[in-house]
Design an enzyme around this catalytic site. Structure first.
Site, short mmCIF file in Angstrom:
data_model
loop_
_atom_site.label_atom_id
_atom_site.label_comp_id
_atom_site.label_asym_id
_atom_site.label_seq_id
_atom_site.Cartn_x
_atom_site.Cartn_y
_atom_site.Cartn_z
N ASP A 23 1.01 -1.15 0.10
CA ASP A 23 -0.06 -0.19 0.11
C ASP A 23 0.91 1.35 0.09
OD1 ASP A 23 -1.92 -1.91 0.28
OD2 ASP A 23 -2.16 -1.77 2.50
N GLU A 195 -11.24 1.65 -3.66
CA GLU A 195 -10.74 1.98 -2.43
C GLU A 195 -9.31 2.61 -2.87
OE1 GLU A 195 -9.31 -1.53 -0.38
OE2 GLU A 195 -8.93 -2.69 -2.42
#
Length: 537
Positions: A23, A195
């Site tokens: 991420d 997302e």
């Protein structure tokens, strides 16, 4: 005599951060580039890396080093810090992060927090609590001086899309609070699971970079744009900016969750996560790693990765090479604090359970291997498919409830543990205990140890899916237990458990080698570790 001078690197070799570094949020401040990555249940929260050339990276350790900044006790496996975001404004680094306490069963508890610091290494301010509408929070600072928070929107209602879109809400930096109401500015494309929003402004457009497709094989980076910050946002008509899904033979799979950065000279790159399966779309022991791709702007103003596929090597920017000193292979614990390669589980180091002195690391025996509160564990990421990890441990167990040693670890349910313990009738022994999705297995025969105070050398060797353990007692030669363990169980793919289409256990963290100590009597028996070495092979 002519001295040969090495040519500056012309390529970035991916992944740039090997092992569990997912991420990525990438940021440039002046000549410095920073990467922030997720840490989930591991302390310190939010790993930080620094580069001057996008080729060479050094670890700065973690940002969230205390429980005033991050509370993880009781957080379940793969909960905790999801998808941090770094930004910079007003001479301050801004770090936004989610601390996910609950997932599964349709609900998430996803409080989001903001901390700031004048220097990337801290100290970081007291956290400001933001909303809990969803995870993967980020912050965007517009040219007009206003700031905006973004996140995914979670919807638990039956028949609704659980990933309901991207929330945008203004943030008042002076007052340290959110203003107005959140607006759903983008519901994604047909890929689903929208997302990981990051917002940028370029040439009169707002560009919204999101992740879609879920974090496994169909993961992708999507770009949408709008002339106004609150939309409507139009997705790139060419489709995904980046995805591995079209080609299962690529080295880098699971490509997605990206963020953009530009050099001072205007060269653009995308930082994104990848996984490297041991077989074609097989298990990824090293977890989700960080890679970089070069970005080109199309004539009609879209940022695109050429070909849309992740490459093992990409052209490096035109920057002066800036390598860093190599990390020592062996840590002899001769400092006063743990090095940046080490992490602890759900609680930060403190003198009541972790001590560094006299060239040793001492762990006070903590709670059981499945504890979510008081595990006495220090670990480092497995960063190579072929590697070895070794330590020497001394302790004085008198019961099977006292253990210490070395483990290959994924989460509380999946690990293989070479340990010093005690068995009735045998006294002190070394053996191997394993846990496979919570089912305990006595994985080797115990070997008696005549003088545990003298220390036992323990060694783990990983080669692809093969994991084996060795021991040396009383200064003797290294011997190997005959069992070979399936290392692929230490992977995101194996850790994931789905029941009736609901993810009951998530798998986000990759494999670790750990030093571990338990005393289930509550007596706090210490274990001393003389060194720990990690060798890429």
């Amino acid at each position: 005599m002519v001295t040969e001078v090495a040519a500056p690197p012309t390529v970035i070799t991916n992944p740039v951060l090997t092992g569990f570094y997912p991420d990525p949020s990438i940021l440039r401040v002046g000549e410095d580039f920073y990467l922030a990555t997720s840490t989930f249940e591991w302390f310190p929260g939010v790993t930080l890396h620094h580069s001057r050339d996008l080729v060479h990276w050094r670890s700065l350790g973690g940002a969230l080093t205390s429980e005033d900044l991050l509370e993880l006790r009781g957080v379940r496996d793969s909960g905790g810090v999801w998808a941090p975001c770094l930004s910079y404004v007003d001479g301050l680094f801004h770090l936004v992060y989610s601390n996910v306490g609950t997932y599964g069963g349709g609900f998430w508890d996803t409080p989001n927090y903001l901390v700031t610091a004048k220097d990337i290494t801290g100290p970081w301010s007291k956290p400001v609590r933001l909303h809990s509408l969803g995870f993967d929070a980020s912050m965007f600072h517009d040219d007009d001086g206003r700031s905006w928070m973004l996140s995914m929107i979670a919807d638990h209602r039956s028949g609704r899309e659980p990933f309901a879109g991207i929330a945008l809400q203004e943030y008042d930096r002076a007052a340290a609070k959110l203003l107005g109401e959140p607006v759903n500015v983008f519901t994604g494309t047909g890929a689903g699971y929208v997302e990981a929003p990051h917002l940028y402004r370029h040439d009169g457009w707002y560009y919204l970079v999101t992740a879609e497709g879920g974090t496994f094989w169909k993961h992708q980076v999507t770009v949408a744009r709008s002339r106004t910050i609150d939309g409507p946002y139009e997705a790139d008509p060419e489709g995904a900016m980046l995805s591995s899904w079209p080609d299962p033979t690529l080295t880098l799979q699971r490509a997605g969750h990206g963020s953009l950065v530009a050099t001072a000279e205007g060269e653009w790159y995308l930082a994104h996560l990848v996984g490297r399966p041991l077989t074609e779309r097989g298990r990824c022991i090293l977890g989700r790693e960080t890679a970089l791709q070069r970005v080109e702007w199309s004539p009609d103003g879209w940022p695109r990765v050429p070909g849309g596929l992740p490459l093992d090597e990409v052209v490096a920017p035109r920057l002066e090479p800036h390598p860093w000193p190599a990390e020592p292979e062996c840590d002899e614990f001769d400092g006063t604090v743990l090095g940046p390669q080490w992490s602890t589980l759900r609680r930060p180091p403190s003198d009541d359970w972790l001590r560094l002195s006299d060239g040793r690391l001492q762990l006070v025996g903590g709670e059981s291997p499945v504890s979510l509160r008081g595990s006495s564990l220090v670990g480092r990421r497995v960063q190579h498919a072929s590697c070895a990890f070794e330590t020497k441990v001394s302790s004085a167990p008198t019961t099977y409830n006292q253990m210490s040693g070395l483990a290959a670890y994924y989460n509380t349910l999946n690990w293989v543990y070479a340990r010093l313990t005690s068995h009735e009738g045998l006294g002190t022994v070394v053996d191997v205990l394993a846990s496979n999705r919570g089912r305990l297995l006595q994985a080797s025969n115990p070997v008696p140890v005549s003088d545990p105070a003298a220390g036992v050398t323990l060694r783990a060797e990983l080669d692809g899916t093969s994991l084996r353990f060795g021991y040396a007692i009383d200064g003797g030669e290294l011997r190997w237990w005959p069992e070979t363990h399936d290392a692929s169980v230490l992977s995101d793919e194996y850790a994931l458990e789905v029941v009736d289409s609901t993810e009951k256990v998530q798998g986000f963290t990759g494999a670790f080698f750990v030093l571990w100590a338990q005393d289930l009597t509550g007596g706090g028996l210490p274990a001393d570790f003389a060194y720990a070495s990690y060798e890429a092979r």
